[in-house]
Design an enzyme around this catalytic site. Structure first.
Site, PDB file in Angstrom:
ATOM      1  N   GLU A 100       0.835  -1.211   0.000  1.00 43.80           N
ATOM      2  CA  GLU A 100       0.000   0.000   0.000  1.00 43.80           C
ATOM      3  C   GLU A 100       0.865   1.254   0.000  1.00 43.80           C
ATOM      4  O   GLU A 100       1.937   1.274   0.598  1.00 43.80           O
ATOM      5  CB  GLU A 100      -0.883   0.010   1.257  1.00 43.80           C
ATOM      6  CG  GLU A 100      -2.266  -0.579   1.035  1.00 43.80           C
ATOM      7  CD  GLU A 100      -3.216   0.410   0.357  1.00 43.80           C
ATOM      8  OE1 GLU A 100      -2.754   1.310  -0.372  1.00 43.80           O
ATOM      9  OE2 GLU A 100      -4.427   0.267   0.560  1.00 43.80           O
ATOM     10  N   ASP A 101       0.359   2.288  -0.646  1.00 41.80           N
ATOM     11  CA  ASP A 101       1.063   3.569  -0.638  1.00 41.80           C
ATOM     12  C   ASP A 101       0.984   4.241   0.725  1.00 41.80           C
ATOM     13  O   ASP A 101       1.982   4.628   1.312  1.00 41.80           O
ATOM     14  CB  ASP A 101       0.505   4.506  -1.731  1.00 41.80           C
ATOM     15  CG  ASP A 101      -1.019   4.614  -1.701  1.00 41.80           C
ATOM     16  OD1 ASP A 101      -1.679   3.966  -0.856  1.00 41.80           O
ATOM     17  OD2 ASP A 101      -1.574   5.355  -2.540  1.00 41.80           O
ATOM     18  N   ASP A 104      -4.252   5.677   5.977  1.00 37.75           N
ATOM     19  CA  ASP A 104      -4.741   6.894   6.634  1.00 37.75           C
ATOM     20  C   ASP A 104      -5.801   6.464   7.655  1.00 37.75           C
ATOM     21  O   ASP A 104      -5.459   6.038   8.752  1.00 37.75           O
ATOM     22  CB  ASP A 104      -5.279   7.816   5.533  1.00 37.75           C
ATOM     23  CG  ASP A 104      -5.711   9.176   6.042  1.00 37.75           C
ATOM     24  OD1 ASP A 104      -5.361   9.544   7.160  1.00 37.75           O
ATOM     25  OD2 ASP A 104      -6.423   9.889   5.297  1.00 37.75           O
TER      26      ASP A 104
HETATM   27  P1  IMP Z   1      -7.740   5.242   4.023  1.00 40.59           P
HETATM   28  O1  IMP Z   1      -8.850   4.316   3.630  1.00 40.59           O
HETATM   29  O2  IMP Z   1      -8.273   6.473   4.712  1.00 40.59           O
HETATM   30  O3  IMP Z   1      -6.645   4.590   4.802  1.00 40.59           O
HETATM   31  O4  IMP Z   1      -7.163   5.864   2.693  1.00 40.59           O
HETATM   32  C1  IMP Z   1      -6.269   5.214   1.909  1.00 40.59           C
HETATM   33  C2  IMP Z   1      -6.192   5.846   0.538  1.00 40.59           C
HETATM   34  O5  IMP Z   1      -6.520   7.254   0.544  1.00 40.59           O
HETATM   35  C3  IMP Z   1      -4.768   5.765   0.077  1.00 40.59           C
HETATM   36  O6  IMP Z   1      -4.508   4.532  -0.565  1.00 40.59           O
HETATM   37  C4  IMP Z   1      -4.651   6.965  -0.836  1.00 40.59           C
HETATM   38  O7  IMP Z   1      -5.071   6.639  -2.127  1.00 40.59           O
HETATM   39  C5  IMP Z   1      -5.593   7.983  -0.225  1.00 40.59           C
HETATM   40  N1  IMP Z   1      -4.847   8.914   0.659  1.00 40.59           N
HETATM   41  C6  IMP Z   1      -4.848   8.960   2.002  1.00 40.59           C
HETATM   42  N2  IMP Z   1      -4.055   9.953   2.464  1.00 40.59           N
HETATM   43  C7  IMP Z   1      -3.539  10.556   1.361  1.00 40.59           C
HETATM   44  C8  IMP Z   1      -2.623  11.655   1.179  1.00 40.59           C
HETATM   45  O8  IMP Z   1      -2.097  12.293   2.104  1.00 40.59           O
HETATM   46  N3  IMP Z   1      -2.326  11.956  -0.115  1.00 40.59           N
HETATM   47  C9  IMP Z   1      -2.850  11.301  -1.193  1.00 40.59           C
HETATM   48  N4  IMP Z   1      -3.703  10.267  -1.056  1.00 40.59           N
HETATM   49  C10 IMP Z   1      -4.051   9.905   0.206  1.00 40.59           C
END
Ligand code: IMP
Length: 186
Positions: A100-101, A104
């Site tokens: 995963e990149d 969050d």
């Molecule tokens: P989560 O479900 O909130 O953990 O979000 C994960 C996805 O949201 C990541 O795989 C990214 O594609 C996007 N994302 C979350 N934070 C960032 C950020 O700071 N910059 C760009 N994309 C983000």
């Protein structure tokens, strides 16, 4: 005028990223020395990390890609995820490393993990480049972590804002003027 002009601050330099990815590659090669893992990655943000990570290990690995859409038009994470592109191979009985990149809220990964476990792999471990723990809404164990970062919206090294800036070679924060004031929520 280039994409660099929109960057206010570089959080992680190319050198820092290169060094850490190399270390992760060594760790994976050590931990999976007797296995042939499948690296499951999520489009599109993870492509740059995945491309560098697989070249940082000499394991006999394979790669599969999924694309998930999260949150529709909403700016806040809702945990509602749709599969836009499914796995192309079977993962039953395989050792998976989810690449995963950024993690969050963790809601996207939480959904993905449930989906993968239903397909009865032998094991599932998580490797993420960036961990943004401040906004975590689920309890996720990260096995391999590149960097922990503060609660900032970051771009570059695959990560986008509105599909731009993925080709920045470093991880940076944009000038507020680029998105008209407050940082975007994901
Ligand atoms: P989560 O479900 O909130 O953990 O979000 C994960 C996805 O949201 C990541 O795989 C990214 O594609 C996007 N994302 C979350 N934070 C960032 C950020 O700071 N910059 C760009 N994309 C983000």
């Amino acid at each position: 005028m280039t994409i660099h002009d929109d960057v206010q601050e570089v959080l992680l330099t190319e050198d820092q990223i290169r060094g850490r990815v190399a270390e992760l590659g060594v760790e994976l090669a050590h931990d999976y020395s007797d296995r042939q893992p499948v690296l499951v990655s999520v489009l599109k943000g993870s492509i740059v990390f995945l491309a560098d990570l697989i070249r940082a290990t000499e394991l006999p690995l394979s790669v599969d890609l999924m694309e998930l859409s999260s949150y529709g038009a909403a700016m806040e994470s809702s945990g509602q995820v749709r599969i836009l592109k499914d796995l192309s191979g079977s993962i039953e009985g395989r050792d998976l490393i989810v690449v995963e990149d950024i993690i969050d809220t963790g809601l996207t990964l939480n959904y993905l993990l449930r989906y993968l476990h239903e397909r009865t792999p032998a094991s599932v471990h998580i490797c993420c480049l960036l961990d943004k723990p401040a906004r975590r809404l689920t309890d996720i164990h990260i096995d391999y972590r590149g960097f922990t970062i503060p609660d900032r919206f970051v771009v570059g090294y695959g990560l986008d804002f509105d599909e731009h800036y993925r080709n920045l070679p470093y991880i940076g924060v944009l000038r507020p003027s680029v998105y008209g004031g407050a940082e975007p929520r994901t």
